[in-house]
Design a protein around this motif. Structure first.
Motif: not given
Ligand code: ARG
Length: 539
Positions: A261-265
């Protein structure tokens, strides 16, 4: 060849050639599928304005959002030890990198706006792109934006009014979240350039924030200096790196999801490839600059947390960054860190709004949703040409050069932005985040997986397709294997929720038949007209 036949505004937007972005790279051997940009997203793609830096800030701006400041708790507590947590951060970062590198190849080979929407459509058929669009427009984009907005609101309230207010009623936070959403929607509706500049500025702020956490952490670790030593005494802390490391695969999977999630995007720039000046060169550069930078920044910040905070705090607090500020600098520190986090979330909200608006716009162009959403500018009658803005004096133009596009203000997909904002607002209001994040994880990885499998298929079926960037074939294979593992874990761990996700995606099939199948393979056409008449009659 003028392919304005596909464009419902054909007369208003004559295309220079089929697939604006494609011909910019020269005409390669003809692929077996049409690269003409489908519904003619060219009216945005015609005015290419995004540079390498803009692409970079769109990716970094979205990746660094809430995650590194609030998910350390779930990474650390599930991994069980600081060392294992660092491994999770590294693995999830590398996984995001393999996905992003694969997407960079796809973006170069199919340089059109829309990201997975166009890749899936071109490779598997329009139905696949439609299913993605269906999920992305209704849930993935607004849902993830809502999460980021709420965290923005929470930290803003914390900084401005105080922690008690932030915890008192969710409605205070939610109102501020809505305000933030309103702000970024306005920025993005006014001008593409203004939004891109905002993104650039926040990217630098985020790196400054993460870097200060790291440097402070190192100083504290080496000297033991800190505010109010008696309350939380910090001396040269000996870290037991691997004590307590978890042995359960499901816990590791949960930690990995939090890290992801923290690396998503990382796919954010892919949505606007068609508007990039030189996507073949810049997109891979964006990916191979941003991902290593973010991985490094996250690892360093995690080290900062580990050195300063007792593991009990890291494992349980979902406001790790604020606890960090409080420990080192006292109340002022927690205020500053709260501002940094809300700024970071604001930047991420801006970056996701930028691309989400364009995805909705593309859906309108394809005829998936009413044509109103495929309007550029304020005039719903179909575009810029009919909206006669007063000519700006050259002085005014010079004065606003940094924030306005060549065409002046409001040359943006305003109605698409508004629809996205409306849906996001609904999720902010009703949001139940645990379900939303599970939904997000499963559905988004399903589509990432499908696109990357598509890349491998495309290598076989279209070996001669021009690929300005070609990734090492092991990269997509690794990405596919790990995402398959993650998807299967989620399905076994929460079968009911996974079923809900699949059911939701499946609802897209009848919708597809209604919006697309019934027009008998004729792209664009009567459905657009039909919708438009409907709107005119009732509007
Ligand atoms: N990585 C971001 C964060 O840490 C979340 C990105 C959400 N993804 C998206 N496509 N909107 O907050």
């Amino acid at each position: 060849s003028v392919s304005s036949a596909f464009d419902f505004n054909g007369a208003l937007y004559p295309l220079s050639s089929s697939g604006a972005g494609y011909t910019a790279l020269g005409t390669p051997s003809t692929p077996n599928f049409d690269l003409g940009g489908g519904g003619g997203q060219q009216s945005l793609e015609k005015h290419k304005s995004l540079t390498f830096l803009n692409g970079l800030s769109l990716v970094v701006g979205l990746i660094i959002g809430s995650g590194i400041f609030s998910s350390p708790a779930s990474v650390n507590s599930n991994a069980g030890s600081p060392g294992a947590a660092l491994i999770v951060w590294t693995v999830s970062g590398l996984l995001a990198w393999t996905g992003a590198a694969s997407y960079a190849e796809l973006g170069g080979a199919i340089p059109l706006n829309g990201g997975a929407q166009v890749y899936l459509s071109k490779i598997f058929g329009e139905w696949a792109g439609f299913l993605f669009t269906w999920c992305a427009v209704t849930v993935l984009k607004p849902g993830s934006a809502a999460i980021i907005a709420i965290i923005f609101g929470e930290y803003m309230v914390r900084a401005v009014i105080g922690a008690e207010a932030a915890e008192a009623s969710p409605w205070i936070n939610k109102s501020v979240a809505l305000l933030g959403l309103l702000c970024v929607t306005a920025l993005n509706s006014i001008s593409t350039k203004l939004a891109a500049r905002t993104s650039d500025i926040f990217m630098f702020l985020k790196f400054v924030g993460l870097l200060s956490i790291t440097i402070t952490g190192i100083i504290v670790a080496c000297t033991g200096l800190a505010y109010n030593k008696s309350a939380l005494s910090i001396t040269w802390k000996t870290v037991n790196w691997f004590e307590g490391t978890s042995t359960s695969t499901s816990q590791w999977a949960v930690a990995l999801y939090a890290g992801l999630w923290a690396f998503d995007g990382w796919d954010n720039t892919n949505y606007v490839v068609g508007e990039m000046l030189n996507p073949g060169r810049d997109l891979p550069k964006v990916i191979h600059t941003s991902l290593p930078l973010v991985i490094l920044a996250y690892l360093l910040a995690s080290l900062g947390y580990i050195f300063v905070l007792p593991s009990t705090v890291i494992n349980s607090s979902n406001t790790v960054a604020v606890a960090f500020g409080q420990t080192v600098f006292g109340p002022l520190g927690s205020l500053i860190l709260a501002l940094v986090v809300s700024g970071s979330c604001f930047g991420a909200l801006n970056a996701t709004t930028f691309t989400a608006g364009r995805l909705v716009y593309a859906a309108g162009k394809e005829g998936y949703i009413p044509a109103l959403f495929a309007t550029i500018g304020l005039s719903p009658h179909g575009g810029e040409q009919r909206l006669r803005l007063p000519r700006r004096s050259s002085r005014a133009r010079r004065a606003t050069r940094f924030i306005s596009d060549d065409r002046g203000f409001f040359h943006t997909p305003i109605y698409a932005m508004l629809l996205n904002a409306l849906l996001t607002a609904v999720y902010i209001a009703i949001g139940d985040f645990t379900t939303l994040t599970t939904f997000y994880g499963v559905a988004s990885y399903l589509f990432y997986f499908a696109s990357v499998v598509g890349l491998i298929i495309l290598r076989v079926t279209e070996p001669d397709l021009e690929r300005p960037y070609k990734c090492w074939i092991v990269t997509p294979v690794i990405f596919c294997c790990v995402s398959l593992f993650l998807l299967s874990r989620a399905i076994f761990a929460k079968p009911l929720q996974a079923l809900v996700v699949l059911g939701f995606i499946a609802v897209g099939f009848p919708l597809y038949w209604w919006r697309v199948g019934s027009r008998g393979g004729k792209r664009q056409g009567r459905s657009e007209e039909g919708w438009w008449k409907f709107w005119r009659r009732w509007g």
